[in-house]
Design an enzyme around this catalytic site. Sequence first.
Site, PDB file in Angstrom:
ATOM      1  N   LYS A 170       0.859  -1.178   0.000  1.00 57.72           N
ATOM      2  CA  LYS A 170       0.000   0.000   0.000  1.00 57.72           C
ATOM      3  C   LYS A 170       0.898   1.232   0.000  1.00 57.72           C
ATOM      4  CE  LYS A 170      -1.635   2.880   2.916  1.00 57.72           C
ATOM      5  NZ  LYS A 170      -1.695   4.129   2.087  1.00 57.72           N
ATOM      6  N   GLU A 245      10.009   2.161  10.456  1.00 64.86           N
ATOM      7  CA  GLU A 245      10.981   3.243  10.261  1.00 64.86           C
ATOM      8  C   GLU A 245      10.184   4.524  10.361  1.00 64.86           C
ATOM      9  OE1 GLU A 245      12.552   6.310   9.021  1.00 64.86           O
ATOM     10  OE2 GLU A 245      12.384   5.442   7.013  1.00 64.86           O
ATOM     11  N   CYS A 279      13.252  11.976   6.660  1.00 62.53           N
ATOM     12  CA  CYS A 279      13.167  11.656   8.079  1.00 62.53           C
ATOM     13  C   CYS A 279      14.527  11.717   8.761  1.00 62.53           C
ATOM     14  CB  CYS A 279      12.523  10.292   8.279  1.00 62.53           C
ATOM     15  SG  CYS A 279      13.249   9.001   7.250  1.00 62.53           S
ATOM     16  N   GLU A 379       9.501  17.048  15.056  1.00 58.64           N
ATOM     17  CA  GLU A 379       9.836  16.885  13.643  1.00 58.64           C
ATOM     18  C   GLU A 379       8.969  17.829  12.809  1.00 58.64           C
ATOM     19  OE1 GLU A 379      10.820  13.226  10.678  1.00 58.64           O
ATOM     20  OE2 GLU A 379       8.930  13.072  11.773  1.00 58.64           O
TER      21      GLU A 379
END
Length: 475
Positions: A170, A245, A279, A379
């Site tokens: 997906k 992750e 990231c 973040e």
Amino acid sequence: MHNALKFYIDGGWVEPHSSSRMPVINPATEQPFSEIALGNQADVDAAVSAAKRAFPAFAQTSVAQRKALIEQILASFMKRYDEIAEAIMLEVGAPKSLAHDWQAGIGKRHLQELLRSLDSFAFQKMRGSTLINFEPVGVVALITPWNWPINQIVCKVAPALAAGCTMVLKPSEIAPLNALLFAEVMHEAGVPAGVFNLLNGDGPTVGAALAGHPDVDMVSFTGSTRAGVEVARLAAPTVKRVHQELGGKSANILLDDADLESAVTAGVNSCFGNSGQSCNAPTRMLVPAALHDQAVDIARRAASACRLGPPEDPQTTMGPVISERQYQAIQRMIAIGIEEGAQLVCGGLGRPAHLDQGYYVQPTIFAGVAPHMAISRDEIFGPVLCIQPYADEQQAVAMANDSVFGLAAYVQSASLERARAIAFQLRAGSVSINHPAWDAGAPFGGYKQSGNGREYAEWGLEAFLEVKGIIGYQP
């Protein structure tokens, strides 16, 4: 794309069960340029059933057979390489050179690196009289993000295939076209029916259904920490393996002997690469307090060299961020930084003056950032850099480690010995010294809330294998 409104299940393109549709938006124009179908529980069940049926036979194929299949996939990928790069430029907003050389290029590199890893990976080994056998984990669900889409697709699909798993992919619903092209690559390469399946859909519907499906043996997820927690929660009742992750807030420590001009410039460029949507981006630049103001001046010059513009323009070095939602989230964080009293060095709120449409964020630098500030801890996932002064190496390491994240870290020094000593103290899954070349064979993954497990090369292969001990194999 003629398959955009279909799913790839059991070796062919099929009509979805649902009539739901979603536009694909070009972030540079804010206009739709394609449309995809969105799946539901019935589509998930069909894809998982196909993968489950295909697993017994595919799990018994030899390593040589699977390696030959991956070689065919690489050949097919290279035939469609330019199409994949073009799709990523349009749906992600990556500058043309970045989309071609890196976004699509990393997909090629992962396939090549995995082929090299298979040459030396031991699927069986003896320990005394016990045989240690590495076997495929089973049916795996692969849920991938939009920021480096082909990178994350290939670094999951390829090792899962090499391990002998069957799978349902997906991809991100806001950058889905490259994944559809990749499904065509898999078909053209002759992947057996049911081994690879793809369906589009959103996280709360298709992602959740895959994470909780009783016939899925493992979920490999890349995305936000928030979404990763939800995937783990949904997977828990069936005790399936969950590989994650997740987010990052990576520190970049510049020691006092570093070449400040080159270290700061490289740090700014690395932070702003892919419009800050990585990231593992070095978003916290830690500099000696005595060099803070000098570093700020260098960073300002480096940021001024960024060229924001349409991705297809060869002069563009930074494109838009992916979506209006992402744009607004970054704007909120920039506003918080201003409210917190950090020094706004450049950039700030709103689009660049020369761009009146598109989700363009000004390359933004804050200086004098204190560790308690939200812009230092959260973040942001955009082109926003925080420069933070430190008193000594001990404080620099403490500041770097003072984070819920631990995906990556960076150290710059003229002394390799000093840089190595710092690297061993950092609580992060990878540490880069003096901005080395990207290594497709290095393990990738994080500590703490940046996830668990590792990807790339043999590390990714191991993630999709179960370990069986056959005791008394030899008398």
